[in-house]
Scaffold this motif. Structure first.
Motif, PDB file in Angstrom:
ATOM      1  N   MET B   1      27.916 -28.598   4.426  1.00 25.78           N
ATOM      2  CA  MET B   1      27.248 -29.970   3.795  1.00 25.78           C
ATOM      3  C   MET B   1      26.274 -30.572   4.936  1.00 25.78           C
ATOM      4  O   MET B   1      25.132 -31.047   5.085  1.00 25.78           O
ATOM      5  N   LEU B   2      27.032 -30.858   6.426  1.00 23.66           N
ATOM      6  CA  LEU B   2      26.304 -31.455   7.463  1.00 23.66           C
ATOM      7  C   LEU B   2      24.983 -30.650   7.785  1.00 23.66           C
ATOM      8  O   LEU B   2      24.174 -31.265   8.246  1.00 23.66           O
ATOM      9  N   GLU B   3      25.043 -29.365   7.789  1.00 22.75           N
ATOM     10  CA  GLU B   3      23.970 -28.459   8.038  1.00 22.75           C
ATOM     11  C   GLU B   3      22.863 -28.782   7.077  1.00 22.75           C
ATOM     12  O   GLU B   3      21.745 -28.648   7.584  1.00 22.75           O
ATOM     13  N   ILE B   4      23.130 -28.753   5.924  1.00 23.11           N
ATOM     14  CA  ILE B   4      21.896 -29.177   5.083  1.00 23.11           C
ATOM     15  C   ILE B   4      21.575 -30.548   5.215  1.00 23.11           C
ATOM     16  O   ILE B   4      20.104 -30.432   5.131  1.00 23.11           O
ATOM     17  N   ILE B   5      22.168 -31.424   5.570  1.00 25.20           N
ATOM     18  CA  ILE B   5      21.764 -32.667   5.779  1.00 25.20           C
ATOM     19  C   ILE B   5      20.905 -32.939   7.002  1.00 25.20           C
ATOM     20  O   ILE B   5      19.654 -33.307   7.003  1.00 25.20           O
ATOM     21  N   THR B   6      21.324 -31.983   8.095  1.00 24.51           N
ATOM     22  CA  THR B   6      20.507 -31.920   9.192  1.00 24.51           C
ATOM     23  C   THR B   6      18.972 -31.238   8.936  1.00 24.51           C
ATOM     24  O   THR B   6      18.209 -31.601   9.483  1.00 24.51           O
ATOM     25  N   ALA B   7      19.095 -30.185   8.170  1.00 21.57           N
ATOM     26  CA  ALA B   7      18.041 -29.455   7.671  1.00 21.57           C
ATOM     27  C   ALA B   7      17.153 -30.223   6.974  1.00 21.57           C
ATOM     28  O   ALA B   7      15.791 -30.223   7.094  1.00 21.57           O
ATOM     29  N   CYS B   8      17.381 -31.036   6.100  1.00 25.63           N
ATOM     30  CA  CYS B   8      16.786 -31.969   5.368  1.00 25.63           C
ATOM     31  C   CYS B   8      15.897 -32.933   6.389  1.00 25.63           C
ATOM     32  O   CYS B   8      14.872 -33.409   6.063  1.00 25.63           O
ATOM     33  N   LEU B   9      16.992 -33.357   7.195  1.00 21.70           N
ATOM     34  CA  LEU B   9      16.135 -34.478   8.230  1.00 21.70           C
ATOM     35  C   LEU B   9      15.060 -33.831   8.988  1.00 21.70           C
ATOM     36  O   LEU B   9      13.933 -34.317   9.126  1.00 21.70           O
ATOM     37  N   TRP B  10      15.179 -32.364   9.383  1.00 20.13           N
ATOM     38  CA  TRP B  10      14.052 -31.825  10.048  1.00 20.13           C
ATOM     39  C   TRP B  10      12.746 -31.610   9.148  1.00 20.13           C
ATOM     40  O   TRP B  10      11.516 -31.774   9.697  1.00 20.13           O
ATOM     41  N   VAL B  11      13.001 -31.151   7.975  1.00 24.41           N
ATOM     42  CA  VAL B  11      12.056 -30.983   6.869  1.00 24.41           C
ATOM     43  C   VAL B  11      11.294 -32.303   6.512  1.00 24.41           C
ATOM     44  O   VAL B  11       9.981 -32.095   6.905  1.00 24.41           O
ATOM     45  N   THR B  12      12.046 -33.397   6.527  1.00 29.54           N
ATOM     46  CA  THR B  12      11.438 -34.573   6.214  1.00 29.54           C
ATOM     47  C   THR B  12      10.474 -35.172   7.559  1.00 29.54           C
ATOM     48  O   THR B  12       9.608 -35.575   7.214  1.00 29.54           O
ATOM     49  N   THR B  13      11.028 -34.859   8.546  1.00 28.12           N
ATOM     50  CA  THR B  13      10.469 -35.385   9.947  1.00 28.12           C
ATOM     51  C   THR B  13       9.013 -34.491  10.008  1.00 28.12           C
ATOM     52  O   THR B  13       8.184 -34.997  10.259  1.00 28.12           O
ATOM     53  N   ALA B  14       9.151 -33.189   9.695  1.00 30.35           N
ATOM     54  CA  ALA B  14       7.922 -32.122   9.746  1.00 30.35           C
ATOM     55  C   ALA B  14       6.947 -32.735   8.901  1.00 30.35           C
ATOM     56  O   ALA B  14       5.830 -32.852   9.427  1.00 30.35           O
ATOM     57  N   ALA B  15       7.362 -33.099   7.558  1.00 30.25           N
ATOM     58  CA  ALA B  15       6.575 -33.517   6.654  1.00 30.25           C
ATOM     59  C   ALA B  15       5.642 -34.504   7.031  1.00 30.25           C
ATOM     60  O   ALA B  15       4.395 -34.987   6.917  1.00 30.25           O
ATOM     61  N   GLY B  16       6.540 -35.803   7.581  1.00 30.52           N
ATOM     62  CA  GLY B  16       5.976 -36.935   7.954  1.00 30.52           C
ATOM     63  C   GLY B  16       5.127 -36.951   9.039  1.00 30.52           C
ATOM     64  O   GLY B  16       4.034 -37.423   9.096  1.00 30.52           O
ATOM     65  N   ALA B  17       5.365 -35.949  10.103  1.00 27.54           N
ATOM     66  CA  ALA B  17       4.479 -35.765  11.311  1.00 27.54           C
ATOM     67  C   ALA B  17       3.136 -35.138  10.703  1.00 27.54           C
ATOM     68  O   ALA B  17       2.125 -35.504  11.125  1.00 27.54           O
ATOM     69  N   LEU B  18       3.506 -34.196   9.756  1.00 31.07           N
ATOM     70  CA  LEU B  18       1.974 -33.740   9.251  1.00 31.07           C
ATOM     71  C   LEU B  18       1.185 -34.539   8.576  1.00 31.07           C
ATOM     72  O   LEU B  18       0.060 -34.582   8.682  1.00 31.07           O
ATOM     73  N   LEU B  19       1.836 -35.335   7.974  1.00 33.86           N
ATOM     74  CA  LEU B  19       1.021 -36.510   7.214  1.00 33.86           C
ATOM     75  C   LEU B  19       0.358 -37.401   8.077  1.00 33.86           C
ATOM     76  O   LEU B  19      -0.818 -37.719   8.107  1.00 33.86           O
ATOM     77  N   ALA B  20       1.047 -37.829   9.165  1.00 30.28           N
ATOM     78  CA  ALA B  20       0.490 -38.772   9.997  1.00 30.28           C
ATOM     79  C   ALA B  20      -0.654 -38.130  10.676  1.00 30.28           C
ATOM     80  O   ALA B  20      -1.858 -38.647  11.186  1.00 30.28           O
ATOM     81  N   LEU B  21      -0.366 -36.722  11.022  1.00 28.70           N
ATOM     82  CA  LEU B  21      -1.657 -35.836  11.867  1.00 28.70           C
ATOM     83  C   LEU B  21      -2.564 -35.815  10.758  1.00 28.70           C
ATOM     84  O   LEU B  21      -3.892 -35.726  11.423  1.00 28.70           O
ATOM     85  N   GLY B  22      -2.244 -35.596   9.672  1.00 26.93           N
ATOM     86  CA  GLY B  22      -3.375 -35.455   8.489  1.00 26.93           C
ATOM     87  C   GLY B  22      -4.320 -36.831   8.585  1.00 26.93           C
ATOM     88  O   GLY B  22      -5.769 -36.766   8.397  1.00 26.93           O
ATOM     89  N   ALA B  23      -3.685 -37.956   8.542  1.00 26.40           N
ATOM     90  CA  ALA B  23      -4.379 -39.300   8.854  1.00 26.40           C
ATOM     91  C   ALA B  23      -5.209 -39.437   9.907  1.00 26.40           C
ATOM     92  O   ALA B  23      -6.416 -39.730   9.894  1.00 26.40           O
ATOM     93  N   ALA B  24      -4.698 -38.491  11.102  1.00 33.76           N
ATOM     94  CA  ALA B  24      -5.539 -38.680  12.236  1.00 33.76           C
ATOM     95  C   ALA B  24      -6.563 -37.945  12.362  1.00 33.76           C
ATOM     96  O   ALA B  24      -7.800 -38.333  12.723  1.00 33.76           O
ATOM     97  N   VAL B  25      -6.583 -36.657  11.719  1.00 33.02           N
ATOM     98  CA  VAL B  25      -7.849 -35.856  11.638  1.00 33.02           C
ATOM     99  C   VAL B  25      -8.650 -36.243  10.399  1.00 33.02           C
ATOM    100  O   VAL B  25      -9.778 -35.763  10.395  1.00 33.02           O
ATOM    101  N   ASP B  26      -8.109 -36.703   9.239  1.00 32.86           N
ATOM    102  CA  ASP B  26      -8.848 -37.066   8.018  1.00 32.86           C
ATOM    103  C   ASP B  26      -9.289 -35.828   7.573  1.00 32.86           C
ATOM    104  O   ASP B  26     -10.604 -36.165   6.957  1.00 32.86           O
ATOM    105  N   ARG B  27      -8.752 -34.682   7.409  1.00 31.35           N
ATOM    106  CA  ARG B  27      -9.504 -33.615   6.707  1.00 31.35           C
ATOM    107  C   ARG B  27      -8.630 -32.854   5.811  1.00 31.35           C
ATOM    108  O   ARG B  27      -8.928 -31.742   5.526  1.00 31.35           O
ATOM    109  N   ILE B  28      -7.486 -33.375   5.517  1.00 36.22           N
ATOM    110  CA  ILE B  28      -6.628 -32.616   4.507  1.00 36.22           C
ATOM    111  C   ILE B  28      -6.899 -32.955   3.081  1.00 36.22           C
ATOM    112  O   ILE B  28      -7.026 -34.248   2.938  1.00 36.22           O
ATOM    113  N   PRO B  29      -6.634 -31.943   2.166  1.00 35.49           N
ATOM    114  CA  PRO B  29      -7.034 -32.539   0.903  1.00 35.49           C
ATOM    115  C   PRO B  29      -6.095 -33.306   0.272  1.00 35.49           C
ATOM    116  O   PRO B  29      -4.830 -33.388   0.815  1.00 35.49           O
TER     117      PRO B  29
END
Lengths: 144, 129
Positions: B1-29
């Motif tokens: 279960m801890l592995e699942i929570i940790t994996a979810c943490l990284w997935v959420t972090t990656a999605a958040g970073a990509l959204l922030a990056l998307g805001a910076a480049v302002d070119r994602i649909p």
């Protein structure tokens, strides 16, 4: 033929422009976080650190008022009220941050503003400065 | 279960970073932004569900009230960000989504910490796990 844009709802009409929407999110999260923290501290162990927990409650109140002001943006006086609130918040962060370093006996437990908000990546100190800058720029640009 | 929570943490972090990056480049649909948001929220919900399963198996937390507080509030952070875009997924809207998702990721870290696992050791299996 151009489509007519849908009429904005009341909440959309009152939405603050640009960064104001981001500040609404941050104030909302701080409002929930600080209120929960203060409530747990005061209900479980109020006598342990009454000054610190009282200041936690004050910070919670500041964030709740800030959140409501930003949610209801566009009303007369909301800009001036937000500016006053940010000054109170900034004063609180500086005073509590300094006291938590020089009078550690008053702070056996941390508050949101202890050590200038180090537990929250210094956002409590940075946030009012950013909002004040946003308010100043908005006024310079004639918006709001 | 801890592995699942940790994996979810990284997935959420990656999605958040990509959204922030998307805001910076302002070119994602908008659809991509909303898709990333959906992935992040799914990660948060799975992390909370895995945590509840862990507690149901008898995991002892140092402060159950605080931990439950995190579990209850966590699924609402990213949707609050979506609501505060006021249906405008412009540059600021994407940044708001990104910041909301990154805050949710930080709260998943706090969720792991309030399970009694010190930050920095999130990938280690503790003695009672």
């Amino acid at each position: 033929m151009a489509e007519r844009a849908p009429r904005p709802t009341e909440s959309e009409r009152l939405a603050p422009p640009g960064p104001g929407r981001l500040f609404t999110l941050l104030y909302g999260i701080f409002a929930v976080g600080a209120t929960s923290r203060a409530a747990v501290q005061l209900l479980e162990r109020a006598s342990y650190a009454p000054v610190a927990y009282g200041l936690s409650a004050l910070s919670a109140l500041v964030y709740v008022v800030g959140f409501v002001l930003l949610l209801r943006w566009g009303h007369p006086g909301s800009r001036r009220a937000m500016r006053t609130l940010c000054l109170v918040e900034l004063t609180g962060v500086v005073v509590v941050g300094t006291l938590s370093l020089v009078r550690t006996d008053l702070f056996p437990d941390a508050t949101v503003w202890s050590d200038f908000g180090i537990g929250y990546l210094f956002l409590p100190a940075i946030l009012p400065l950013l909002v004040l800058r946003w308010l100043h720029r908005g006024r310079s640009g004639g918006a709001g | 279960m801890l592995e699942i929570i940790t994996a979810c943490l990284w997935v959420t972090t990656a999605a958040g970073a990509l959204l922030a990056l998307g805001a910076a480049v302002d070119r994602i649909p908008d659809r991509v932004s909303l898709g990333l948001f959906g992935v992040a929220e799914l990660g948060v919900i799975v992390a909370v569900a895995a945590d509840v399963a862990l507690l149901a198996r008898g995991w002892v937390t140092p402060d159950l009230a605080t931990h439950i507080g995190y579990l209850v509030s966590l699924p609402f952070i990213a949707p609050a960000g979506l609501a505060l875009t006021y249906k405008k997924i412009d540059r600021w809207g994407r940044l708001i989504l990104g910041i909301a998702v990154l805050i949710a990721a930080i709260m998943v870290v706090r969720q792991i910490q309030t399970l009694g696992i010190p930050f920095g050791y999130v990938n280690l299996r503790p003695a009672n796990g």
